[in-house]
Design an enzyme around this catalytic site. Structure first.
Site, mmCIF file in Angstrom:
data_model
loop_
_atom_site.group_PDB
_atom_site.id
_atom_site.type_symbol
_atom_site.label_atom_id
_atom_site.label_comp_id
_atom_site.label_asym_id
_atom_site.label_seq_id
_atom_site.Cartn_x
_atom_site.Cartn_y
_atom_site.Cartn_z
ATOM 1 N N GLY A 263 -11.097 5.656 -2.356
ATOM 2 C CA GLY A 263 -12.299 6.334 -2.821
ATOM 3 C C GLY A 263 -12.050 7.709 -3.415
ATOM 4 O O GLY A 263 -12.952 8.293 -4.025
ATOM 5 N N ARG B 31 0.602 -4.341 1.151
ATOM 6 C CA ARG B 31 0.878 -4.114 2.575
ATOM 7 C C ARG B 31 -0.089 -4.964 3.380
ATOM 8 O O ARG B 31 -0.987 -5.574 2.815
ATOM 9 C CB ARG B 31 0.640 -2.646 2.901
ATOM 10 C CG ARG B 31 -0.734 -2.224 2.377
ATOM 11 C CD ARG B 31 -1.289 -1.002 2.947
ATOM 12 N NE ARG B 31 -2.415 -0.511 2.174
ATOM 13 C CZ ARG B 31 -3.681 -0.883 2.322
ATOM 14 N NH1 ARG B 31 -3.995 -1.774 3.236
ATOM 15 N NH2 ARG B 31 -4.639 -0.393 1.564
ATOM 16 N N GLU C 73 -7.653 -4.316 -7.676
ATOM 17 C CA GLU C 73 -6.319 -3.768 -7.422
ATOM 18 C C GLU C 73 -5.557 -4.654 -6.456
ATOM 19 O O GLU C 73 -6.126 -5.556 -5.828
ATOM 20 C CB GLU C 73 -6.412 -2.346 -6.881
ATOM 21 C CG GLU C 73 -7.072 -2.250 -5.509
ATOM 22 C CD GLU C 73 -7.148 -0.821 -4.998
ATOM 23 O OE1 GLU C 73 -7.881 -0.026 -5.604
ATOM 24 O OE2 GLU C 73 -6.478 -0.501 -4.000
#
Lengths: 164, 464, 464, 164
Positions: free
Chosen positions: C168, C296, C292
């Site tokens: 953000g 991970r 996106e």
């Protein structure tokens, strides 16, 4: 959770219909004590009940009307411990004066004991350790109240050894 | 009383089984109230439950053993059922009776069944009537002389046992006739003190014995199933240290026969609820004999849950609420192997001296097939009033070897400080060659493992 | 570097994910060492691990963000692999690079893949090349004037985003042209400060949007599968509060298309390891666009584990060790519904003011289909140095309704004292009609739920 | 777990082959500190390393050779806090003098500030709270060292208000 008057009323009704001896309940500071027996009087048909309202949170309410259990009243708790040889607790645990509830105590003050005489039991996690006198002599004090918690090495009973 | 669906359950117990019951209530969508002694006001069960009610002082006689307090607490706390757990009042017919009288559902068999099952002599008689072997033993014995006649008949060594007993009290081994009289008096006195009933019976002592028990579930609609057996042969002074399922060392045909016998016996006793039929298996003779019925959930129930996938405590609640079992014997599929160890606050190298105290550190392993049942946590004070079990560590695997590997590793990851525990002993036990090979019997722990373990260098004087 | 089986893993993270990794290592039979800051020396992960090594002071820059300290710790502690968890160094290609240089296995994609995936502009370009919609947006924008042209083209409102960003930061909504210049400067400055790169891009702002992401697993042998999607639309300031799987509000054909797109994109990126492809789903237009890649494990991975039965962290370890995935896309069967809430040490009624402090009481519910991932315990001190998440509570059920019922009840059984937490808010949120009916979008929490919740009587001034 | 000499040797080898700046590791009281830079000298080709043996368990070993971070040395920590109006911490957290590592501090002693000027950041759980001066005046003291933990309401910066 809280106890409402109606809950206590149902409890009293149930108590009257039963042969229960004594109930002591508490929920969030409200304590209810019901006993079938009165200290002086024989068992009454109507149970004796006490309800304590919630006190300040710091000091939970207790009724003061409880009659002490027989074994506890029989024990002596002197303010000063007389001189003599102390029998000490082998471990932390609960101090018991008699082999089972209601049975006579192992020893009384004034009684003569031999080295090896069992003077009390210290219970720790359901293991009953019999505690014996280390010397022959006379019991001059029982330092701890029956059913109380004791620490390791705490003095339990004091014996004045025989002269000799 | 006709069963009705439960709504709110009083947990009339403490420790890990109280936590276990709270969890089962959560899973069943039931409310629960923890009945706690003064010592347990802030217990994990009290926190997990929807409420808590204190039923008396720390001494069990004033709280967990006080039938009036327990039933009164259920009434006052508006509970419609009582789950008694194990120990304490769980096998007292008087509690079941009092529940029935006050319109409360007892999560367990009816009082009459508890009485029949709890009386060992009666239970053995029932088993014998069904043709289930009950050991070369006796009914109640009236005198030393009668004991001598029976013992001579079945041959020494024999075992004297309390008819009303359990947990090893009132149980004495007699190796030869000369020992009989003293042993009889001792066993009888112990039985009288422990159970208020000095009646004894006598049975043949089996040298290469395994303690095997069958988990039974019976609903109130005539359906009885068993969930296979547990092997609890690792015992010290008749207290179990390790339990596993299945009993891999026992031949399959014997295990099948045990399951079938247990179900028949449950039917004969009109059993309702969860129960356990205990047997002694003589590995040398490939034979078994019935020992006793336990009319409650057992400490070791998790091993059965892990291999069967059936939640025994939830089944207890459903049966008590009048549900029929949702499955038949054919639906019960046992998968893999499970082993439980009991972690006790004791110093095993100091003759298992209890080790009460504050738990300063408490970390137990997490992992697939690793289950921990406990009421303890960091800062918890293990008191002197109750038994010494602080946790059960249960591991499941596809095979016995995998379950034991997992358990061995898990025991290596237990970090408990502040109290001594049996963890180091349990790890050595689980890693021991005899145990790994399943070449043990009920005497192995006391006669072989413990003497060697205790004598190992550096053992004594170290608080494990 | 050719992959080789792992033996000993350095856990280069803290908090609940460090505990989660320790558990996965235990399950895989691997040793692990916890790399801890001075503040975390006595953490649960350090206790569960086979050892712990302190890598610097409490400030993350001196410890968890210090690549030299992390790789050096792996070398000194004889670890052959590093698991970076999420956050901290987990998406830093430099760490993967340093691992490769020092002969240590990085549990994650190769450095080149992290670079490709982590650069949002490059990732979007790759997606577009595959015909995967990337939103009506732009590539990197050079100036305010260029932004103005593009915004006019796709229509306001638009969203400015940092090319290197995440979480953000550097993300600003622009409702009309008049706001553009100020917004561009603000977003660019934020991006520069947060990521050291002020590059921005621009995309259409979708009103009725759901944030949906696909969990991907790719081994080093060409096998790529997805484990279905997660819906993470309950966000406050782009921080997720609740996550679930599957995304029940999204039509099945869209979900299938998302999974297929994610796998194709992973293949195009030569992806290896566990990764997440994030998408924005426009419920009104029944369309999606790629946002996106996260290279991970995600905070919210447990919901996927519960519906798929596949342990994502164990799969990460296996893939890093060179194993092929033991299953194909056809073997992936999703079962039921799972919902996770993040329990944070915050006072939601006080604008989510962080609430560090000592945890005086810590009891979380236990039950079937209830999973708690946490590093906290009674006596644990929630410090000011790290983020505020103290636990994840994840519930699984046969249906969304069952999962939510279970979660609602479980939240009612959380007892935490000493710190304020978001539990009361989460319970109200999970019980809210809109949420139950799955009628929300990414703006619902901030625009609808929170204003009403905060305004409720008695809310302010009370540390929840 | 323990660090062996061979472990430290491997670590030093790796450090030499890398561009790492500083590593400080400790395991059970053994502390290893490796730094690429010396306080006075420019970065040396051979890294500077210090290994402290385990001390008594009560007092963990530390190397005293650490060069303090730049921001910390720049801060003033007077024994006595001068008179003035204290800017206090709005919450527990970490005290930061600059907006980001390496950036110049918000204020220095002697500097004049207006009411509302940002004087520092208090970070709590990744939330960066900018702390502002309550009055116009001169900064006379910065009471806390950069990157230190502070309590709620703790004095951070002291401002002598402008006369008037």
């Amino acid at each position: 959770m809280s106890l409402e008057p109606s809950d206590i009323r149902r409890l009293l009704d149930a108590f009257e219909q039963s042969d229960w001896n004594e109930i002591r309940l508490s929920v969030d500071g409200v304590e209810v004590f019901i006993s079938a027996s009165d200290e002086a009087a024989p068992p009454a048909t109507s149970p004796r009940a006490a309800v304590a309202p919630p006190a300040t949170p710091a000091a939970p309410a207790t009724t003061t009307s409880a009659s002490a259990p027989a074994a506890a009243t029989a024990s002596s708790t002197p303010a000063e411990i007389p001189a003599g040889e102390a029998v000490r607790s082998p471990s932390p645990g609960i101090f018991w004066r008699s082999p089972s509830p209601g049975a006579p105590p192992f020893v009384e003050v004034g009684q003569h004991v031999e080295a090896g005489t069992v003077v009390c039991i210290v219970e720790v996690m359901k293991l009953m350790n019999r505690v014996v006198a280390g010397v022959a002599g006379t019991v001059v004090a029982i330092v701890v109240e029956n059913s109380q918690q004791v620490a390791r090495d705490q003095a339990l009973v004091v014996i004045r050894p025989d002269a000799g | 009383m006709r069963p009705r669906p439960l709504r709110r359950v009083l947990i009339a117990n403490r420790g890990e089984i109280a936590v276990r019951i709270a969890r089962a209530c959560f899973d069943e969508g039931l409310e629960c109230v923890a009945a706690v002694s003064e010592a347990d006001r802030d217990s994990l069960a009290a926190r997990l439950a929807d409420g808590a009610i204190c039923i008396g002082s720390a001494a069990a006689t004033a709280s967990y053993l006080n039938i009036g307090a327990v039933v009164g607490a259920a009434i006052a706390a508006r509970c419609d059922a009582i789950h008694p757990g194990y120990g304490f009042l769980s096998e007292r017919a008087e509690l079941a009776q009092a529940c029935a009288e006050h319109g409360i559902t007892f999560v367990g068999p009816p009082a009459a069944v508890i009485r029949r099952g709890g009386d060992k002599v009666a239970a053995r008689r029932a088993a014998r009537a069904l043709g289930i072997p009950v050991g070369e033993g006796s009914d109640a014995i009236a005198s030393v002389a009668e004991a001598g006649r029976i013992a001579a008949d079945i041959g020494y060594p024999v075992l004297l046992k309390a008819a009303a007993g359990g947990g090893g009290r009132g149980m004495v081994q007699v190796r030869r006739e000369a020992e009989l009289e003293e042993a009889f008096l001792r066993a009888s006195t112990e039985a009288q003190q422990a159970f208020g009933d000095g009646t004894l019976f006598l049975e043949r002592y089996v040298t290469n014995a395994r303690h095997v028990e069958i988990q039974v579930l019976a609903d109130g609609h005539g359906q009885v199933v068993h969930l296979g057996e547990r092997d609890c042969s690792c015992q010290r002074r008749y207290q179990k240290l390790v339990e596993e399922a299945p009993a891999a060392a026992v031949p399959a045909h014997l295990r099948a026969a045990l399951g079938e016998a247990a179900v028949r016996l449950a039917r004969a006793l009109d059993y309702v609820g969860a129960g356990t039929m205990e047997f002694l298996v003589d590995l040398d003779r490939e034979a078994f004999s019935f020992l006793e019925v336990n009319t409650r959930v057992q400490v070791e129930h998790p091993v059965t849950e892990l291999v069967s996938g059936i939640d025994i405590v939830r089944q207890q609640l459903r049966i008590a609420g009048g549900d029929a079992l949702g499955f038949t014997q054919d639906d019960v599929a046992l998968r893999g192997h499970a082993v439980e160890v009991r972690i006790n606050a004791e110093q095993p190298a100091q003759d298992f001296l209890p080790s009460p105290g504050r738990i300063e550190r408490w970390t137990l392993p997490q992992g697939e097939g690793v289950r921990v049942d406990t009421h303890c946590h960091e800062g918890y004070v293990v008191g002197a009033h109750y038994d010494s079990m602080v946790a059960k560590l249960i591991c499941h695997g596809a095979s016995r070897a995998e379950a034991l590997d997992r358990l061995y590793r898990a025991l290596g990851h237990v970090r408990i400080e502040g109290i001594a525990t049996t963890v180091p002993l349990l790890r050595d036990l689980v890693g021991h060659g005899d145990f790994r090979a399943d070449r043990i019997n009920t005497r192995w722990l006391e006669d072989h493992f413990l003497p060697a373990w205790t004598a190992a260098p550096g053992r004594t004087g170290v608080a494990a």
